[in-house]
Scaffold this active site. Sequence first.
Site, PDB file in Angstrom:
ATOM      1  N   THR A 127       0.877  -1.183   0.000  1.00 52.61           N
ATOM      2  CA  THR A 127       0.000   0.000   0.000  1.00 52.61           C
ATOM      3  C   THR A 127       0.907   1.223   0.000  1.00 52.61           C
ATOM      4  O   THR A 127       2.089   1.124   0.369  1.00 52.61           O
ATOM      5  CB  THR A 127      -0.863   0.042   1.270  1.00 52.61           C
ATOM      6  OG1 THR A 127       0.018   0.147   2.395  1.00 52.61           O
ATOM      7  CG2 THR A 127      -1.716  -1.188   1.423  1.00 52.61           C
ATOM      8  N   LYS A 170     -15.588  15.852  10.817  1.00 52.02           N
ATOM      9  CA  LYS A 170     -16.522  15.629  11.936  1.00 52.02           C
ATOM     10  C   LYS A 170     -16.827  16.964  12.570  1.00 52.02           C
ATOM     11  O   LYS A 170     -15.965  17.574  13.188  1.00 52.02           O
ATOM     12  CB  LYS A 170     -15.915  14.657  12.945  1.00 52.02           C
ATOM     13  CG  LYS A 170     -15.786  13.267  12.369  1.00 52.02           C
ATOM     14  CD  LYS A 170     -14.859  12.376  13.149  1.00 52.02           C
ATOM     15  CE  LYS A 170     -14.329  11.280  12.257  1.00 52.02           C
ATOM     16  NZ  LYS A 170     -13.138  11.653  11.495  1.00 52.02           N
ATOM     17  N   GLU A 196      -5.632  -4.070  -1.348  1.00 46.71           N
ATOM     18  CA  GLU A 196      -5.917  -5.298  -0.592  1.00 46.71           C
ATOM     19  C   GLU A 196      -6.956  -6.179  -1.267  1.00 46.71           C
ATOM     20  O   GLU A 196      -7.305  -7.238  -0.771  1.00 46.71           O
ATOM     21  CB  GLU A 196      -6.405  -4.911   0.816  1.00 46.71           C
ATOM     22  CG  GLU A 196      -5.338  -4.274   1.707  1.00 46.71           C
ATOM     23  CD  GLU A 196      -5.198  -2.768   1.530  1.00 46.71           C
ATOM     24  OE1 GLU A 196      -5.607  -2.246   0.461  1.00 46.71           O
ATOM     25  OE2 GLU A 196      -4.697  -2.105   2.446  1.00 46.71           O
ATOM     26  N   TRP A 225     -21.170  14.322  10.657  1.00 45.01           N
ATOM     27  CA  TRP A 225     -20.020  14.324   9.769  1.00 45.01           C
ATOM     28  C   TRP A 225     -20.411  14.848   8.394  1.00 45.01           C
ATOM     29  O   TRP A 225     -21.576  14.799   7.997  1.00 45.01           O
ATOM     30  CB  TRP A 225     -19.359  12.966   9.698  1.00 45.01           C
ATOM     31  CG  TRP A 225     -20.245  11.842   9.283  1.00 45.01           C
ATOM     32  CD1 TRP A 225     -20.884  10.961  10.105  1.00 45.01           C
ATOM     33  CD2 TRP A 225     -20.613  11.495   7.955  1.00 45.01           C
ATOM     34  NE1 TRP A 225     -21.617  10.092   9.367  1.00 45.01           N
ATOM     35  CE2 TRP A 225     -21.473  10.384   8.054  1.00 45.01           C
ATOM     36  CE3 TRP A 225     -20.294  12.005   6.686  1.00 45.01           C
ATOM     37  CZ2 TRP A 225     -22.015   9.781   6.933  1.00 45.01           C
ATOM     38  CZ3 TRP A 225     -20.835  11.406   5.579  1.00 45.01           C
ATOM     39  CH2 TRP A 225     -21.694  10.302   5.707  1.00 45.01           C
TER      40      TRP A 225
END
Length: 547
Positions: free
Chosen positions: A184, A439, A328, A444
């Site tokens: 990653t 947030k 992934e 949010w």
Amino acid sequence: MQGAMMHRPLRIIDILRHAAEAHGDEGIVSARVEGDLHRQSYAQTLARAAGLAHALTALGMRTGDRVATLAWNGHRHVEMYYAISGMGAVCHTINPRLSREQLLYIIHHAGDRLLFLDLTFIPLIESLLSNLPEGLRFVILTDRAHMPETTLDALCYEELLSAQPGDFPWPDLPEDTASGLCYTSGTTGNPKGALYSHRSTVLHALQVPICQTSSFRAGRRILPVVPLFHVNAWGLPYTAPLAGMTLVMPGPHLDGASLFRLMDGEDVYSAWGVPTVWAGLLAEIEAQGRIPQGFGDLLVGGSAAPRVMIDAYEARGVNVAQAWGMTEMSPIGTHGVLPPRYEGARAEDLIAAKCCAGRRLFGVEFKIVDDTGRRLPHDGQAVGELYVRGNTVISGYFENPEATHAAIDAEGWFGTGDVASVDAEGRLVIRDRAKDLVKSGGEWISSIDLENAALSHPAIAACAVVAMPHPKWDERPVLVAVAADTARPALEEVQAHMAPHFARWQLPDDLIWVEELPLTATGKISKLTLRERMADYVLPELRGGAA
Ligand code: ADP
């Protein structure tokens, strides 16, 4: 009772063997680092991969050894993909855009024994040489005539191949054998490795074209701008030959003008990559007043495709589909093909449907959970962290038990770190990366939604919304924008433009104009770097000590 059917292990090399036999007219066109446009068929690619497998064996590579590549998109890189995995070793693709520290970390962590590199990357590796593992050997991806002076004790790729036979006894590897390793891009902490298998890779190659039907048709040409050095170019080196399509490889030149020229000259039908690349191509299309010859399909992924971008390409007759996925997951998890009832639909309904991240591929399951891990309904309303499960999803990170423990839940699902909803029709809507959500006052705000609205303002060419600390509200959104031209409208004007789509408290508190936005190693806008650059930033309302 057992079924009475043959069982053949799923092997990556069989994809190329299939293409060589069944799609003899197709192959790979490569804009090479040396400056030429190279062409070869899949049969030639198979023969060269066989030669390379012999060379790897002669260099002492064995099953499970990690062989690294540091290269652009081109035929030699595809040959390495097939030869390395085909003879049982693991192809570790290295992203050259990682930091020097990260590069050293992954080369050591992977335990690479051999590194194949393009001419472009010689200075980079020379500069890292004293810190590279002892015994690491180098092969430069060029012919003798182009071999430069270098402090690396390196072999020449074409020379290595020229002495080898054109066929190889590809071993019958068990299908769970490791085939590829990709790290990653490590936005926080060290990069983590996803270790793919032959089985997961072949299943992914079968799953994608059966769903993403708009992009695949034998005899057509497909351009992966998404790099082979990250997440297997979204699987295209496997899906394209499997579907009988020619790969058109852009090499190192990824600007709009170079891509336009290559697509135009090579009759590219489908092109795949991240939104930042398609913004560059769009500017060139606008400058030329036409799309490249034969261009009909655009697949956007890696970040949310901005609504204005979808609109602009669709208006020029290019079908846009969006896919969502991650390293992934091999990496694609969704497809963006719409059902026929959208044919002739109102443009705004069509664009709205294309703004979501698509529906799940066969073999990829979704689960949305709240903060306590409780499952939420797929009703389009409930929003929570997205977990995935399937044959193309990692079961853990390569030699990293802590990261594995953090990512895999008690039921064995993988936590994506994305905040999403799934509607009753199965469409995934990515609201944000968990770490990018703003947030504010216990609620949010989706930075993706704000960016989409801001981008529809004609003065804004690119933008990112980042959360800035606020003592009362916790965080407030700030819009960082690159101007399309000379106009730099004030915050109030941009707020007014965005207002119809949001509650007042959701609108950004500030607008900062910048010359350009920082990009990640995978070519996406890097909010992490932006946040770091804004470490000393204070919201307008708080300046002068007032809170
Ligand atoms: P990187 O960490 O370099 O971005 P990945 O390619 O693995 O590496 O990124 C995966 C992430 O990219 C996903 O978790 C998601 O946040 C984002 N992403 C990918 N495709 C989309 C999409 N179509 N819409 C929104 N976000 C996306």
